[in-house]
Design an enzyme around this catalytic site. Structure first.
Site, PDB file in Angstrom:
ATOM      1  CD  GLU A   1       1.554   4.108   8.097  1.00 58.60           C
ATOM      2  OE1 GLU A   1       0.354   4.429   8.080  1.00 58.60           O
ATOM      3  OE2 GLU A   1       1.961   2.954   7.881  1.00 58.60           O
TER       4      GLU A   1
ATOM      5  CG  HIS B   1       4.063   0.928   3.819  1.00 64.63           C
ATOM      6  ND1 HIS B   1       3.531   2.040   3.200  1.00 64.63           N
ATOM      7  CD2 HIS B   1       3.199   0.614   4.834  1.00 64.63           C
ATOM      8  CE1 HIS B   1       2.419   2.393   3.813  1.00 64.63           C
ATOM      9  NE2 HIS B   1       2.190   1.538   4.804  1.00 64.63           N
TER      10      HIS B   1
ATOM     11  NE  ARG C   1      -6.216  -2.033   1.982  1.00 67.48           N
ATOM     12  CZ  ARG C   1      -7.121  -1.155   2.370  1.00 67.48           C
ATOM     13  NH1 ARG C   1      -7.862  -0.523   1.444  1.00 67.48           N
ATOM     14  NH2 ARG C   1      -7.296  -0.877   3.643  1.00 67.48           N
TER      15      ARG C   1
ATOM     16  CD  GLN D   1      -1.108  -0.253   3.726  1.00 67.49           C
ATOM     17  OE1 GLN D   1      -1.396   0.686   4.465  1.00 67.49           O
ATOM     18  NE2 GLN D   1      -1.597  -1.484   3.909  1.00 67.49           N
TER      19      GLN D   1
ATOM     20  CG  HIS E   1      -0.626   5.706   3.770  1.00 63.40           C
ATOM     21  ND1 HIS E   1      -1.727   4.889   3.670  1.00 63.40           N
ATOM     22  CD2 HIS E   1       0.210   5.094   4.655  1.00 63.40           C
ATOM     23  CE1 HIS E   1      -1.571   3.844   4.461  1.00 63.40           C
ATOM     24  NE2 HIS E   1      -0.404   3.948   5.063  1.00 63.40           N
TER      25      HIS E   1
END
Length: 419
Positions: A134, A283, A302, A97, A99
């Site tokens: 993140e 990642h 994804r 995936q 972000h």
């Protein structure tokens, strides 16, 4: 104010059946428990343990909305909590995936709204308009992940090992691996560069597109890669990479995401080590338990290793196709006895404190925070209130507490606007 909060773990299929229960001191439910969310995200806001202390509000998002100045501070950038703290416990690999950054998150969210894609639709990609950097901190035991693109020279070495095994065992599809190896040879000047540190963005972009194309060529490449990984000799410094391909094939047979794993850094975090993933970092978490802190977003694009909605085109649009060095984020030891993981984003940082009962440490606050006890029993005291936290217990901390003094015997994580 220190407001006790809790939540029910989310039961995604890849979750561990024991790790979160062990952290929180509960008897395992028998079901997968994948993520424990601590924050105010509307999809799964934390519950307030004592609603009477929160003016009758049962959830953290409702309490914040009722008085954002008190909860978030007078100098807040918005009336929403900017970060989300999770405990992530993976017993099986998560999806490959990426972000979005802030610009693309806003564009994608507005576009799907214009097209009337329901927020609850499985095909919805952008569930909010926020970016999603993140950070993940390994807890007890190793935490395994694929993070960012490894140098092409190192990928060339892995593919050469696979091609050699395929040739030795006369596997069907050996020619496909040989073709991939020639592509990598061209990219790294004959394969002599172990680092492969040139400008390989165009090569990586083409390779990901080819490997995820779902065409006949990729379809023939996948089985030979997984079979060659099983048969390749170990002991040449590639054991983790080869074993990961074998494990992914067992978990997700026939999934093209396995091919993308060929290109990604295989990372094992020891307890107390962290990795930072800026927006655009391709990642996949593989196995282990970690504290994860992120901007308060649920935007995930994804491209494989999942039964959920896949959007290869959007992933290629978002992904940073650059070689990534070691993605670990080293902490800074503060003068007050904490380890501070600061990725340099406005949304969050993370501090950890090991609190022997003879010592005392402090965590500074520049805004709201959530404190989570990771083991043992610790006492946290701000300017106005104090609380004793046992492993798995947490409190939301308002900015007027200014600092948290930590004593006891255990370990604590504090996420949010911490210094």
């Amino acid at each position: 104010m220190l407001l006790r909060v809790t939540n029910t773990p989310r039961d995604y299929a890849w979750g561990s059946r024991t790790a979160i229960a062990r952290l929180t001191g509960r008897t395992p439910s028998g079901r997968p428990e994948a993520e424990l969310w601590l924050g105010a995200h509307p999809l799964c806001p934390s519950r307030v343990v004592d609603p009477d202390r929160a003016g009758g509000h049962a959830t953290l998002d409702a309490w914040i909305a009722a008085d954002p100045a008190r909860a978030l501070g007078a100098d807040r950038a918005s009336d929403e909590l900017p970060f989300l703290l999770k405990v992530v416990a993976a017993e099986a690999p998560l999806s490959i995936q990426v972000h979005p950054d802030a610009v693309r998150a806003r564009q994608g969210y507005d576009d799907e709204n214009r097209r009337d894609v329901p927020l609850t639709s499985p095909a919805r990609v952008y569930r909010d308009a926020r970016h999603k950097p993140e950070l993940a901190l390994a807890l007890d035991g190793p935490f395994d992940a694929l993070v960012g693109f490894r140098p092409l020279g190192a990928t060339r070495r892995l593919v050469a090992e696979l091609a050699g095994a395929a040739q030795e065992h006369e596997l069907t599809g050996t020619d496909r691996l040989a073709r991939l190896l020639r592509t990598l040879d061209d990219a790294v000047g004959g394969g002599t560069s172990a680092g492969g540190d040139g400008d390989h963005e165009p090569v990586l972009r083409r390779l990901v597109g080819r490997l995820l194309a779902g065409d006949e060529d990729a379809g023939h490449l996948l089985p030979v890669v997984t079979e060659a990984a099983r048969k390749a000799p170990r002991g040449h410094g590639l054991d983790a990479e080869l074993d990961t391909l074998v494990d992914l094939a067992a978990e997700r047979p026939g999934d093209a995401g396995i091919l993308v794993a060929l290109l990604l850094n295989r990372v094992t975090l020891r307890p107390g080590e962290a990795v930072y993933l800026p927006p655009g970092t391709v990642h996949a978490y593989l196995r282990g338990i970690a504290v994860e802190v992120m901007a308060a977003s649920d935007n995930v694009v994804r491209a494989g290793l999942t039964d959920k909605h896949v959007d290869v085109t959007e992933l290629q649009r978002l992904a940073t196709f650059r070689v990534t060095g070691d993605p670990r984020l080293a902490p800074v030891r503060t003068a007050d006895g904490a380890e501070l993981f600061d990725p340099g984003v406005p949304d969050f940082s993370l501090a950890t404190v090991a609190a022997p009962d003879a010592g005392r440490a402090r965590v500074g606050l520049a805004g709201p925070a959530i404190a989570l006890a990771l083991e043992g029993e610790v006492r946290v005291a701000g300017q106005h209130e104090a609380a004793v936290l046992r492993a798995g217990e947490s409190v939301f901390v308002t900015p007027d507490e200014r600092t948290l003094a930590v004593t006891g015997r255990g370990r604590l994580a504090v996420a949010g606007s911490v210094t």
